[in-house]
Design an enzyme around this catalytic site. Structure first.
Site, PDB file in Angstrom:
ATOM      1  N   THR A  18       0.812  -1.223   0.000  1.00 57.09           N
ATOM      2  CA  THR A  18       0.000   0.000   0.000  1.00 57.09           C
ATOM      3  C   THR A  18       0.838   1.262   0.000  1.00 57.09           C
ATOM      4  O   THR A  18       0.474   2.267  -0.623  1.00 57.09           O
ATOM      5  CB  THR A  18      -0.929  -0.003   1.243  1.00 57.09           C
ATOM      6  OG1 THR A  18      -1.827  -1.094   1.113  1.00 57.09           O
ATOM      7  CG2 THR A  18      -1.744   1.277   1.347  1.00 57.09           C
ATOM      8  N   ASP A  62       1.410  -6.667  -4.601  1.00 56.38           N
ATOM      9  CA  ASP A  62       0.621  -6.655  -3.378  1.00 56.38           C
ATOM     10  C   ASP A  62       1.175  -7.831  -2.565  1.00 56.38           C
ATOM     11  O   ASP A  62       1.418  -8.911  -3.123  1.00 56.38           O
ATOM     12  CB  ASP A  62      -0.847  -6.891  -3.744  1.00 56.38           C
ATOM     13  CG  ASP A  62      -1.768  -6.816  -2.543  1.00 56.38           C
ATOM     14  OD1 ASP A  62      -2.654  -5.963  -2.540  1.00 56.38           O
ATOM     15  OD2 ASP A  62      -1.614  -7.650  -1.614  1.00 56.38           O
ATOM     16  N   SER A  63       1.372  -7.647  -1.274  1.00 52.69           N
ATOM     17  CA  SER A  63       2.074  -8.699  -0.539  1.00 52.69           C
ATOM     18  C   SER A  63       1.263  -9.984  -0.406  1.00 52.69           C
ATOM     19  O   SER A  63       1.800 -11.003   0.038  1.00 52.69           O
ATOM     20  CB  SER A  63       2.540  -8.198   0.822  1.00 52.69           C
ATOM     21  OG  SER A  63       1.487  -8.167   1.740  1.00 52.69           O
ATOM     22  N   SER A  64       0.004  -9.975  -0.809  1.00 52.56           N
ATOM     23  CA  SER A  64      -0.756 -11.236  -0.830  1.00 52.56           C
ATOM     24  C   SER A  64      -0.142 -12.201  -1.836  1.00 52.56           C
ATOM     25  O   SER A  64      -0.373 -13.403  -1.781  1.00 52.56           O
ATOM     26  CB  SER A  64      -2.207 -10.981  -1.233  1.00 52.56           C
ATOM     27  OG  SER A  64      -2.726  -9.916  -0.495  1.00 52.56           O
ATOM     28  N   ASP A  95       0.063  -7.078   4.641  1.00 55.09           N
ATOM     29  CA  ASP A  95      -0.697  -8.329   4.798  1.00 55.09           C
ATOM     30  C   ASP A  95       0.178  -9.537   5.134  1.00 55.09           C
ATOM     31  O   ASP A  95      -0.198 -10.378   5.942  1.00 55.09           O
ATOM     32  CB  ASP A  95      -1.516  -8.622   3.531  1.00 55.09           C
ATOM     33  CG  ASP A  95      -2.702  -7.669   3.387  1.00 55.09           C
ATOM     34  OD1 ASP A  95      -3.036  -6.989   4.382  1.00 55.09           O
ATOM     35  OD2 ASP A  95      -3.281  -7.590   2.300  1.00 55.09           O
ATOM     36  N   THR A 283      -0.351 -22.405  19.678  1.00 55.54           N
ATOM     37  CA  THR A 283      -1.677 -22.002  20.184  1.00 55.54           C
ATOM     38  C   THR A 283      -2.371 -21.015  19.245  1.00 55.54           C
ATOM     39  O   THR A 283      -1.729 -20.179  18.619  1.00 55.54           O
ATOM     40  CB  THR A 283      -1.587 -21.392  21.601  1.00 55.54           C
ATOM     41  OG1 THR A 283      -2.902 -20.954  21.987  1.00 55.54           O
ATOM     42  CG2 THR A 283      -0.645 -20.206  21.680  1.00 55.54           C
ATOM     43  N   GLN A 284      -3.698 -21.130  19.200  1.00 56.81           N
ATOM     44  CA  GLN A 284      -4.507 -20.160  18.436  1.00 56.81           C
ATOM     45  C   GLN A 284      -4.589 -18.828  19.160  1.00 56.81           C
ATOM     46  O   GLN A 284      -4.972 -17.819  18.570  1.00 56.81           O
ATOM     47  CB  GLN A 284      -5.946 -20.676  18.283  1.00 56.81           C
ATOM     48  CG  GLN A 284      -6.084 -21.870  17.415  1.00 56.81           C
ATOM     49  CD  GLN A 284      -7.521 -22.429  17.416  1.00 56.81           C
ATOM     50  OE1 GLN A 284      -8.463 -21.770  17.825  1.00 56.81           O
ATOM     51  NE2 GLN A 284      -7.658 -23.651  16.937  1.00 56.81           N
ATOM     52  N   CYS A 285      -4.283 -18.830  20.477  1.00 57.03           N
ATOM     53  CA  CYS A 285      -4.368 -17.585  21.239  1.00 57.03           C
ATOM     54  C   CYS A 285      -3.310 -16.613  20.734  1.00 57.03           C
ATOM     55  O   CYS A 285      -2.228 -17.012  20.316  1.00 57.03           O
ATOM     56  CB  CYS A 285      -4.114 -17.837  22.721  1.00 57.03           C
ATOM     57  SG  CYS A 285      -5.392 -18.815  23.485  1.00 57.03           S
TER      58      CYS A 285
HETATM   59  N1  ASP Z   1      -2.740  -5.536   0.386  1.00 58.04           N
HETATM   60  C1  ASP Z   1      -1.648  -4.688   0.808  1.00 58.04           C
HETATM   61  C2  ASP Z   1      -0.380  -5.537   0.808  1.00 58.04           C
HETATM   62  O1  ASP Z   1      -0.182  -6.298   1.694  1.00 58.04           O
HETATM   63  C3  ASP Z   1      -1.922  -4.125   2.155  1.00 58.04           C
HETATM   64  C4  ASP Z   1      -0.853  -3.214   2.703  1.00 58.04           C
HETATM   65  O2  ASP Z   1       0.213  -3.014   2.175  1.00 58.04           O
HETATM   66  O3  ASP Z   1      -1.114  -2.673   3.786  1.00 58.04           O
HETATM   67  O4  ASP Z   1       0.398  -5.429  -0.118  1.00 58.04           O
END
Ligand code: ASP
Length: 348
Positions: A18, A62-64, A95, A283-285
């Site tokens: 972003t 995008d880091s996804s 992300d 753990t999920q916590c």
């Molecule tokens: N979708 C964006 C990413 O991870 C979100 C961000 O940068 O905050 O690239």
């Protein structure tokens, strides 16, 4: 655009996210733009006594879309430029920032320089952006050194919203607030207010004297993550735990490491462990740790051959497994090292 003669300079590596995006006027969706525009948006970078060089990844993502191949490229770039810079800043989407920072913490060995990940929740071109402060303070931290010239934070970290946290302890906890990251099980390494206060007692110095900086780029990604939940079926558990092509399974369990006590579940675990699979309990916590001796439901897991992951994050555990499995073919050796503190990722 680097002239690596200045050893107090910083290399700013732009991977996407972003911070460097702008809105498409038609679709209103955010997509990455050219790095030179980031520099235009932050003229303050020119006021540092240390020079800031930059390196832009192609394509910007995008880091996804981050994959281990990006971690390898980053690691190799830092290795190639290691002697030329006082520190490195990685501009990265939020992300998956905790995954990438965790991965680099295990891929870089005997690190004596800061590698600071940062980014923002609002693009750097927008008026209320959090990107400027994040970037400017990250530069200050990346060049901070003591009177002998040694880096104050020779670690892979995330700097975000006035806090410096260890990369392999970080989790993204908020998708909209500027306060997006937490380090639930380890104190901050620094806090930025009027000045930047470093918390030396919390910083991890992993470099062994006389050992040269080196990198690990062989990763074995045959890991599955199974989140235990009420209603999980035997078929789902069986498919993941006994699935082909899976060498390790991270079990995300309840509370202090508990899971279903039904015999069908423990039988599957036993079968998976007997077939040589690495089973790691996380753990999920958000905070706290796995202790499989507290409840009989946890004990059953330990008896079935599950290894306790202490207070590691899932992101940290995944990265640790990728690197250890890449390095060792012997699963028993991997299991032994999983419980050890290698890069400050687990409290001992
Ligand atoms: N979708 C964006 C990413 O991870 C979100 C961000 O940068 O905050 O690239």
């Amino acid at each position: 655009m680097s002239n690596p003669s200045n050893k107090s300079s910083v290399l700013l590596i732009y991977t996407g996210g972003t911070i460097g995006m702008k809105e498409d006027p038609k679709t209103k969706a955010l997509s990455p733009f050219d790095f030179s525009q980031i520099l235009q948006e932050v003229p303050e970078l020119g006021k540092f006594s240390s020079r800031v060089d930059s390196y832009t990844f192609d394509p910007l993502i995008d880091s996804s879309d981050v994959e281990p191949s990006l971690w390898i490229r980053l690691t190799e770039l830092i290795r190639d430029r290691y002697d030329d810079y006082a520190g490195f800043i990685v501009l990265h989407g939020t992300d998956t920032m905790a995954y990438s920072a965790s991965a680099l913490s295990f891929m870089l060995d005997h690190l004596r320089k800061p590698v600071i990940f940062t980014g923002s929740q609002l693009p750097i071109g927008s008026l209320r952006t959090d990107g400027k402060e994040n970037l400017i303070s990250a530069v200050e931290i990346a060049t901070a050194h003591d009177s002998k010239g040694a880096a104050i934070v020779p670690e892979v970290c995330i700097y975000f919203n006035s806090q410096l946290i260890r990369g392999n302890r970080a989790c993204k906890v908020n998708s909209t607030s500027f306060d997006a990251f937490r380090s639930p099980n380890w104190p901050t390494l620094a806090d930025a207010g009027i000045s930047i206060r470093f918390h030396e007692h919390a910083i991890h110095y992993s470099a062994v004297p006389d050992r040269k900086f080196q990198i690990h780029t062989t990763l074995d990604t045959r890991v599955a993550i199974l989140k235990i939940h009420p209603g999980i079926t035997e078929q789902v558990a069986r498919n993941v735990l006994l699935g082909d092509g899976i060498r390790a399974v991270i079990l995300e369990t309840y509370g202090s490491g508990n899971a279903i006590s039904k015999p069908w579940f423990t039988d599957i675990l036993r079968e998976a462990a007997a077939s040589g699979k690495i089973l790691l309990n996380i753990t999920q916590c958000l905070a706290g740790e796995v202790n499989m001796n507290l409840y009989s439901t946890g004990k059953a897991l330990a008896e079935a051959g599950v290894v306790g992951g202490g207070d590691m994050t899932t992101e940290g555990a995944l990265a640790k497994l990728f690197v250890l499995m890449g390095e060792y073919t012997d699963n028993e050796k991997v299991k032994e090292l999983l419980g050890q503190d290698l890069k400050g990722e687990i409290t001992k």
